[in-house]
Write an enzyme that holds these catalytic residues in place. Sequence first.
Site, PDB file in Angstrom:
ATOM      1  CG  HIS A   1     -28.656 -38.860 -13.835  1.00 22.80           C
ATOM      2  ND1 HIS A   1     -27.430 -39.070 -13.186  1.00 22.80           N
ATOM      3  CD2 HIS A   1     -28.758 -38.184 -14.681  1.00 22.80           C
ATOM      4  CE1 HIS A   1     -26.618 -38.155 -13.828  1.00 22.80           C
ATOM      5  NE2 HIS A   1     -27.217 -37.402 -14.883  1.00 22.80           N
ATOM      6  CD  GLU A   2     -31.468 -37.706 -17.159  1.00 18.30           C
ATOM      7  OE1 GLU A   2     -31.247 -36.495 -17.256  1.00 18.30           O
ATOM      8  OE2 GLU A   2     -30.508 -38.545 -17.407  1.00 18.30           O
TER       9      GLU A   2
ATOM     10  N   GLY B   1     -28.715 -41.280 -23.320  1.00 18.57           N
ATOM     11  CA  GLY B   1     -29.574 -42.037 -22.272  1.00 18.57           C
ATOM     12  C   GLY B   1     -30.785 -41.221 -22.286  1.00 18.57           C
ATOM     13  CB  ALA B   2     -32.489 -39.835 -20.169  1.00 20.75           C
ATOM     14  CG  MET B   3     -32.160 -33.364 -22.127  1.00 21.89           C
ATOM     15  SD  MET B   3     -30.611 -32.992 -21.691  1.00 21.89           S
ATOM     16  CE  MET B   3     -30.883 -31.371 -20.889  1.00 21.89           C
ATOM     17  CD  GLU B   4     -30.188 -32.636 -17.452  1.00 20.43           C
ATOM     18  OE1 GLU B   4     -30.197 -33.562 -18.332  1.00 20.43           O
ATOM     19  OE2 GLU B   4     -29.166 -31.767 -17.461  1.00 20.43           O
ATOM     20  CG  ASN B   5     -35.386 -31.694 -22.016  1.00 22.52           C
ATOM     21  OD1 ASN B   5     -34.330 -30.926 -22.357  1.00 22.52           O
ATOM     22  ND2 ASN B   5     -36.042 -32.870 -22.504  1.00 22.52           N
TER      23      ASN B   5
ATOM     24  CD  GLU C   1     -26.853 -31.007 -20.939  1.00 21.62           C
ATOM     25  OE1 GLU C   1     -27.937 -31.561 -20.487  1.00 21.62           O
ATOM     26  OE2 GLU C   1     -25.965 -30.740 -20.508  1.00 21.62           O
TER      27      GLU C   1
ATOM     28  CD  GLU D   1     -24.992 -34.132 -16.215  1.00 24.52           C
ATOM     29  OE1 GLU D   1     -25.258 -35.237 -15.677  1.00 24.52           O
ATOM     30  OE2 GLU D   1     -25.545 -33.589 -17.023  1.00 24.52           O
TER      31      GLU D   1
HETATM   32  N1  B3K Z   1     -27.532 -34.099 -19.432  1.00 21.64           N
HETATM   33  C1  B3K Z   1     -27.990 -34.940 -20.409  1.00 21.64           C
HETATM   34  C2  B3K Z   1     -26.744 -35.378 -21.105  1.00 21.64           C
HETATM   35  C3  B3K Z   1     -26.758 -34.392 -22.150  1.00 21.64           C
HETATM   36  C4  B3K Z   1     -25.754 -34.769 -23.497  1.00 21.64           C
HETATM   37  C5  B3K Z   1     -25.399 -33.838 -24.539  1.00 21.64           C
HETATM   38  N2  B3K Z   1     -24.604 -34.237 -25.522  1.00 21.64           N
HETATM   39  C6  B3K Z   1     -28.337 -36.116 -19.594  1.00 21.64           C
HETATM   40  C7  B3K Z   1     -27.825 -36.385 -18.460  1.00 21.64           C
HETATM   41  O1  B3K Z   1     -26.652 -36.365 -18.012  1.00 21.64           O
HETATM   42  O2  B3K Z   1     -28.587 -36.542 -17.448  1.00 21.64           O
HETATM   43 ZN    ZN Z   2     -26.975 -35.840 -15.924  1.00 17.03          ZN
END
Ligand code: B3K
Ligand code: ZN
Length: 869
Positions: free
Chosen positions: A298-299, A262-266, A122, A321
Site C-alpha cells: 500500500h505505502e 499503520g504506516a506513512m508513505e513519505n 500527514e 486512499e
Molecule cells: N497516509 C497515511 C495515513 C495518514 C493518517 C493521518 N492521520 C497512511 C496510508 O494511508 O497509507
Molecule cells: Zn494510504
Amino acid sequence: MHAKAKYRKDYKTPDFTVTDISLDFQLDPQKTRVTAISRIKRLNGESRELRLDGHSFQFVSVKLNGRDFTDYQQNSESLTLILPEAEADQFELEIVTNLEPAANTSLQGLYQSGEGICTQCEAEGFRQITYMLDRPDVLARYTTKITADKSKYPYLLSNGNLVASGDTEDGRHWVEWKDPFPKPSYLFALVAGDFDVLHDVFVTKSGREVTLALYVDRGNAERAHWAMQSLKNAMKWDETRFNLEYDLDIYMIVAVDFFNMGAMENKGLNIFNSKFVLANPQTATDEDYLAVESVIAHEYFHNWTGNRVTCRDWFQLSLKEGLTVFRDQEFSSDTGSRAVNRINNVKFLRTAQFAEDAGPMSHPIRPEKVIEMNNFYTMTVYEKGAEVIRMLHTLLGEKAFQAGMALYIAENDGKAATCEDFVSAMERASGVDLAQFRRWYSQSGTPELTVSDEFDEKHHIYRLNVSQMTPPTADQMDKVNLHIPLKIAFYDESGMSLSLQKDGQTVSDVLDVIHTDQIFEFHNIYHRPVPALLCDFSAPVKLDYDYTTKQLITLLKFAKNEFVRWDAVQMLFNAELRRNLSNYQQGLSLDFSAEILTALYQVLENYSQDVELTTLILTLPKETEFAESFKVIDPEGIAAVRQFMLRTIADNLKELLLKVYNQIRLETYRVTSQDIALRGLKNLCLYYLAFTNLGNNLVNKHYLYADNMTDCLAALNAATKAQLACQENLLSDFESKWQHDGLVMDKWFALQATRPNENVLMNVVQLMDHPSFNFNNPNRVRALIGSFAAQNLKAFHSADGAGYRFLTDILIRLNDTNPQVASRLIEPLIRFARYDAQRQTLMKRALERLSEVENLSKDLFEKIEKALQ
Ligand code: B3K
Ligand code: ZN
C-alpha cells in the site's frame, strides 16, 4: 469558542506558494532547533497577507530577505505576515523554531519513538515543526540538513537522495538530503536513530538500480526479510499490472514502535509502525504476514497514487486512499487467492464501514465538512472509497480502466488533483458515461437494493424487479439514485448455472441499476432459477431478497463462484441467529436447523476441494459482525445465541472436526498460501473442538507442540474463548516467554481484553499496570483498551455502564496525551443510537462528561458534538 469547521465548497487556490524550502535541524530530544528557509512566490497579485500555519513549538524569529521582520500577527495556530508590496512577488523567508521531541506524546510532527526521533506530518503535522503553508496543494522542493549526536543517532534520514555529510568538532555529525520531486509538506519525513539495516537492490523494468534499505531496531534484522521481499514483489507488480515504475535511486523504510496508525508513505522514506514490518514464525501469525505484505505494498503504491499525483485539498483524500487501497487489494488478490481476499475485505466493509454509515460520523467518501482532518481517515474514505474504484473497474473492464489510469497519471503528474480529475480521466478514456456514477462521491450512506422475482413458466421468462433506496444518514437527509452495478448469476435446482439471455442474445451479468424501480427480463429460462445476487459484492450496498433456506443451501453447495457460496452461508447464519435471538429474548428454547448442519458437514467433508473457502464458510461471524444487521443491538442475547450456535456445530460435527484436525499435518513452518490455508482449517477445527469435551486436552497439546505463533495463538484463543481449565497456565507461559516483546504481548493483551469472563474489565484495569504495558504506546492501548471497547461486545456494553465509565476515564487521559488515538477509541461510544434506552442514557452521560473536559481536543470535540446533536 470551539474549533471551526472547514467546508469543501470553500476551497480557494492559495495566494502564495513555496517553491523551495531548506530545513536545518539541530537535533536533540529536549531541544531541537529548526531553521526553515523558504522561497515563496505570490500567485495572486492582490495579496500582501501571508498566513502560515503553525503551533505547538517555540517561535524564535522570522527574517524576510535576510532582515529581521516584525510586521506580523501571531495567534495560537498561525503567523500572518504583512508583506511590503515591493517584495511580495517573490521573497525568501527564514523562520526559526524550537521543538521538544521527547515531550511530544501526540506522535504528530517531530517526536521521540523509543531511542530514536521521527516525524509524522500527514495530515497537518508539519505545522508542528515550523510555520508553513501546510496544505497539500503547495508543492515545494525540499533540502534537509540534519545535525545530531553521532553515537546516539548514527543514521540520519530524510526524503530524496543523500547529497553531503560530515562530522562536526563536538562529536556530532550531519547529513544533507535533497528530494528532486516537489511535494506537499505532509510527505516530509525525518528519522534519526540507531538501527539494524537490511539492504537489497531492485532493478526497474527500464533497468535502473534502486537501493532498498529497511531500518529496524537493533537485533531485529532477521525479522525484516519478509517485509523486504514484499516490497520487491510490490515494485514488480506495479510495473506489470499498472505500468508504474519507481522514480528515485533509493527507497527506505523505517520501523518505529510508537506510531498512531499503520504506516506513512513519505516520499522515498516510509515510516512504519513496527507491527507492519517485523515478522518471523515465532512472533508473527499468518495473518500478520499477510498484513505486512499488504501495508508494505500500500505505502509503495502511494508513490504514484498519492505522491507523484497528490491531493488538491484534504476533502479529496479518497483520491489517493480509495485508489491505493484498491491497488493493494488487487496486489494481494493477484499474489494470493482472489476469492479469499474479496471475502475478507467484504466482511470488514460490511461490519465496520456499514456501521460508520449508520452512525453520527456518516460522510461521503469525499467529505463536505471537516473539523479535524485526522478524523476522516475512515473506513468510508478508505474501504468504501476502494469499492467505488472497484465499481468503476467493473463497469469499464481492466483494459479501459488501465487506459483511464494512464490518462489520469499523464494529466496530473506533479500536480495536486481532485476526485473529479480522476473520474473525468476514466470517463474520457473509456467513453462510458459516468454522470450518475459521480454521485457515489457526494452521497453518504449504505444503499439498499430490494429484489423480487417472477417466473413466467409459459413464456420461459424470468424477471427480476430491482428497487434502490438509500436511507437518510446523520449528515444528509435527502438521497438520490445511484448507478449501482449489480452482478448476478442464475442456477437451477441441481446447481447448474444458466446463461443469461434476452431476445436470443447473451447479456451481461452486470445489471446497471440506475432508477428507483427497474425490471430486468431474461429469456429461455425453463425452470425457476435460484438467483445469486450481488456476486463478488459488486457494489457496497445491502441486498434484500427473500431467500428460502433451500435456495441458500443450493447456492452454498453448487455455486461456481466462491464468494456466492460464502455469502449464502452468511445469510443462513444470520437467519439462524435472528430466529434464535427472538426465542432467547422470549425465554424459549434454542434450536439449530438440521439442514444447515448437514450442509456444513458436507462442506467440511469435502474440504480438500478448497481448503481456504471451507475455513471461511465454517467460520461463525463474530458477535460484532452479527450485531451489524440489527437496528437495536442486544449484546447479551447475541453473545448467548452465538455461543449456542458454536457449541451446536461443535457437538454435531465433532467426529469429523477431529478427523480433519488429525489429517492435517504440517512439518516445518512455511508462509505459502497452501500451508496458510491448511493451518487455518486445522486451527478452526481446534477452535470448535475446544467447545467439546475433547477441548482441554487437545488445546493444551496444540499449545505445547506449536512451533510458530499462528498455532500458539490459536491454542490460546481457543483456551480463553472456551474457558478451558488450561487457560491460566497457557496465558502465564506465554507471558513469561514474551514479556520483553511489546508487539507479541499485544496479542496477549487483546486476548485478555476479549475474554468472556465476568471479571474481564477488572482484569483489563489491572493489566494497565503490567510491566509490558505503556499508556503512551498506541499499539498497547489499542490492543488492551481498544479490543475491549470494540470487540468485547458483551462486557463493554454491560448493563451497569462500567465499560462506558472505564472508557471515558481513559479518553480523558488520552485527550491530553494523544488525541488522535483517543478519537479512534471513542467510536463504540458514539454509536449509542443502536442500543436500548437504558444503555443509551448511560452512553450519553459518558459523552456529556467528556464534553465538559477542559482543553477538549478538536478530534474528540468533533465526534462528541456530532453524536450528541
Ligand atoms: N497516509 C497515511 C495515513 C495518514 C493518517 C493521518 N492521520 C497512511 C496510508 O494511508 O497509507
Ligand atoms: Zn494510504
